[in-house]
Scaffold this active site. Structure first.
Site, PDB file in Angstrom:
ATOM      1  N   SER A 157      33.644  -3.195 -36.990  1.00  0.00           N
ATOM      2  CA  SER A 157      33.488  -3.864 -35.691  1.00  0.00           C
ATOM      3  C   SER A 157      32.801  -2.880 -34.754  1.00  0.00           C
ATOM      4  O   SER A 157      32.888  -1.654 -34.954  1.00  0.00           O
ATOM      5  CB  SER A 157      34.871  -4.219 -35.132  1.00  0.00           C
ATOM      6  N   TYR A 170      43.907  -2.653 -33.124  1.00  0.00           N
ATOM      7  CA  TYR A 170      42.663  -3.112 -33.759  1.00  0.00           C
ATOM      8  C   TYR A 170      41.592  -2.019 -33.694  1.00  0.00           C
ATOM      9  O   TYR A 170      40.957  -1.690 -34.711  1.00  0.00           O
ATOM     10  CB  TYR A 170      42.180  -4.377 -33.046  1.00  0.00           C
TER      11      TYR A 170
HETATM   12  P1  NAD Z   1      38.638 -14.940 -39.210  1.00  0.00           P
HETATM   13  O1  NAD Z   1      39.982 -14.967 -38.587  1.00  0.00           O
HETATM   14  O2  NAD Z   1      37.934 -16.222 -39.461  1.00  0.00           O
HETATM   15  O3  NAD Z   1      38.651 -14.141 -40.581  1.00  0.00           O
HETATM   16  C1  NAD Z   1      39.623 -13.227 -40.958  1.00  0.00           C
HETATM   17  C2  NAD Z   1      39.943 -13.521 -42.405  1.00  0.00           C
HETATM   18  O4  NAD Z   1      40.878 -12.544 -42.891  1.00  0.00           O
HETATM   19  C3  NAD Z   1      40.615 -14.899 -42.550  1.00  0.00           C
HETATM   20  O5  NAD Z   1      39.993 -15.602 -43.620  1.00  0.00           O
HETATM   21  C4  NAD Z   1      42.037 -14.552 -42.908  1.00  0.00           C
HETATM   22  O6  NAD Z   1      42.680 -15.505 -43.727  1.00  0.00           O
HETATM   23  C5  NAD Z   1      41.839 -13.238 -43.641  1.00  0.00           C
HETATM   24  N1  NAD Z   1      43.080 -12.475 -43.719  1.00  0.00           N
HETATM   25  C6  NAD Z   1      43.951 -12.202 -42.716  1.00  0.00           C
HETATM   26  N2  NAD Z   1      44.993 -11.505 -43.183  1.00  0.00           N
HETATM   27  C7  NAD Z   1      44.777 -11.332 -44.519  1.00  0.00           C
HETATM   28  C8  NAD Z   1      45.492 -10.701 -45.556  1.00  0.00           C
HETATM   29  N3  NAD Z   1      46.656 -10.089 -45.321  1.00  0.00           N
HETATM   30  N4  NAD Z   1      44.968 -10.723 -46.806  1.00  0.00           N
HETATM   31  C9  NAD Z   1      43.800 -11.344 -47.064  1.00  0.00           C
HETATM   32  N5  NAD Z   1      43.072 -11.944 -46.115  1.00  0.00           N
HETATM   33  C10 NAD Z   1      43.560 -11.944 -44.858  1.00  0.00           C
HETATM   34  O7  NAD Z   1      37.771 -13.995 -38.255  1.00  0.00           O
HETATM   35  P2  NAD Z   1      36.345 -13.306 -38.501  1.00  0.00           P
HETATM   36  O8  NAD Z   1      35.773 -13.118 -37.170  1.00  0.00           O
HETATM   37  O9  NAD Z   1      35.572 -14.031 -39.533  1.00  0.00           O
HETATM   38  O10 NAD Z   1      36.775 -11.852 -39.032  1.00  0.00           O
HETATM   39  C11 NAD Z   1      36.299 -11.296 -40.249  1.00  0.00           C
HETATM   40  C12 NAD Z   1      36.152  -9.794 -40.083  1.00  0.00           C
HETATM   41  O11 NAD Z   1      35.140  -9.509 -39.120  1.00  0.00           O
HETATM   42  C13 NAD Z   1      37.419  -9.080 -39.588  1.00  0.00           C
HETATM   43  O12 NAD Z   1      37.576  -7.860 -40.276  1.00  0.00           O
HETATM   44  C14 NAD Z   1      37.116  -8.830 -38.121  1.00  0.00           C
HETATM   45  O13 NAD Z   1      37.816  -7.699 -37.625  1.00  0.00           O
HETATM   46  C15 NAD Z   1      35.610  -8.571 -38.201  1.00  0.00           C
HETATM   47  N6  NAD Z   1      34.923  -8.728 -36.924  1.00  0.00           N
HETATM   48  C16 NAD Z   1      34.794  -9.960 -36.314  1.00  0.00           C
HETATM   49  C17 NAD Z   1      34.111 -10.051 -35.119  1.00  0.00           C
HETATM   50  C18 NAD Z   1      33.895 -11.356 -34.412  1.00  0.00           C
HETATM   51  O14 NAD Z   1      33.354 -11.323 -33.292  1.00  0.00           O
HETATM   52  N7  NAD Z   1      34.259 -12.481 -34.971  1.00  0.00           N
HETATM   53  C19 NAD Z   1      33.586  -8.910 -34.520  1.00  0.00           C
HETATM   54  C20 NAD Z   1      33.750  -7.683 -35.138  1.00  0.00           C
HETATM   55  C21 NAD Z   1      34.415  -7.611 -36.345  1.00  0.00           C
END
Ligand code: NAD
Length: 272
Positions: A157, A170
């Site tokens: 991130s 986080y």
């Molecule tokens: P999201 O909530 O759609 O995805 C997170 C995924 O992780 C979900 O599918 C969830 O089921 C899975 N998950 C949660 N706990 C888990 C576990 N214990 N075991 C296996 N899977 C698990 O949100 P997203 O935005 O798609 O996030 C995906 C990644 O991107 C994350 O690591 C998040 O930190 C990172 N990220 C997202 C953003 C954003 O703006 N959306 C920005 C920076 C980083």
């Protein structure tokens, strides 16, 4: 959406958290480029099965299955890798994407909210990378499919470098991920293993819905993005395919920021 390609033909990729948001877009993009894909999910079996079905339907040469595993549980991760190897023969690419937020002011943050975020966002990344590298080393080079022994992509991130009040757990997990990724690179690059991170900025997914679901919140968010649009999951999908493919062969131990310029300190645009 990109056109189907075959840059990853003959390879197998695990995408954790592949049933939603960024992970789903990454899994679909990796599948379109010809890899077999394991769509890992934590609790939403139906969505994961749908993503796997879509990949099998769209791909020119790959197949896909959904596998349940909690990435913070060692036994689950080990089992996910052995099922993948039984099904597809090996693992070539691991995209450790799963991540959660449990937000609170530091003084209100419970130990369990601290611990759960570290367990999923950092320990989960360690477990997936460790199992992937064990398999890469066991299997050996396959020059017919890739010039690297294996590829790992950590989903980090912009908060690996931008401090984030109210989200210390986080930000600490993502900050820790930089050193995990770079240390793994230093240790295993001599084996022709590539380890990189993608650091998304603000991407429109369920994790940050309140940051974009009203015109007011979106306007506030866009002040942080010089490119003046919120990211979409496909922005990360295409970056992940490139990092997983031999087109990026000499890229190792690097974080690719996909953030519309968010890390360029837009607050200083008008003389600070
Ligand atoms: P999201 O909530 O759609 O995805 C997170 C995924 O992780 C979900 O599918 C969830 O089921 C899975 N998950 C949660 N706990 C888990 C576990 N214990 N075991 C296996 N899977 C698990 O949100 P997203 O935005 O798609 O996030 C995906 C990644 O991107 C994350 O690591 C998040 O930190 C990172 N990220 C997202 C953003 C954003 O703006 N959306 C920005 C920076 C980083």
């Amino acid at each position: 959406m990109q056109k189907p390609n075959k840059r990853l033909e003959g390879q197998t990729c695990i995408v954790t958290g592949g049933s939603s948001g960024i992970g789903k877009a990454v899994a679909l993009a990796i599948g379109r480029d010809g890899a077999n894909v394991v769509v890992n999910y934590h609790s939403n079996a139906e969505s994961a099965e749908e993503v796997a079905h879509q990949i099998s339907k769209d791909s020119l040469c790959g197949d896909a299955i959904a596998i349940q595993a909690d990435v913070s549980h060692e036994a689950d991760v080990v089992e996910m890798f052995s099922t993948t190897i039984e099904t597809f023969g090996t693992v070539d690419i691991c995209i450790a994407n799963s991540g959660i937020q449990r937000d609170a002011a530091l003084t209100d943050m419970s130990l369990s909210d601290w611990q759960r975020v570290i367990d999923v966002n950092l320990t989960g990344q360690f477990l997936c990378a460790r199992e992937a590298i064990r398999e890469f080393l066991r299997r050996g080079m396959r020059p017919d499919v890739s010039t690297s022994l294996g590829k790992i992509i950590h989903m980090s991130s912009v908060h690996q470098i931008i401090p984030w009040a109210g989200h210390a757990n986080y930000a600490a997990s993502k900050g820790g991920l930089v050193m995990l990724m770079e240390s793994i690179c230093q240790e295993y690059a001599p084996h022709k293993i590539r380890v990189n991170s993608i650091a998304p900025g603000a991407i429109q997914t369920p994790i940050n819905r309140e940051a974009w679901n009203t015109p007011e919140s979106l306007e506030k968010l866009l002040k942080l993005i010089p490119y003046k649009r919120i990211g979409v999951p496909d922005d990360i999908g295409s970056a992940a395919v490139w990092l997983a493919s031999d087109e990026s062969e000499y890229v190792n131990g690097t974080t690719l920021y996909v953030d519309g310029g968010m890390t360029c300190f837009p607050g200083f645009t008008a003389n600070g």
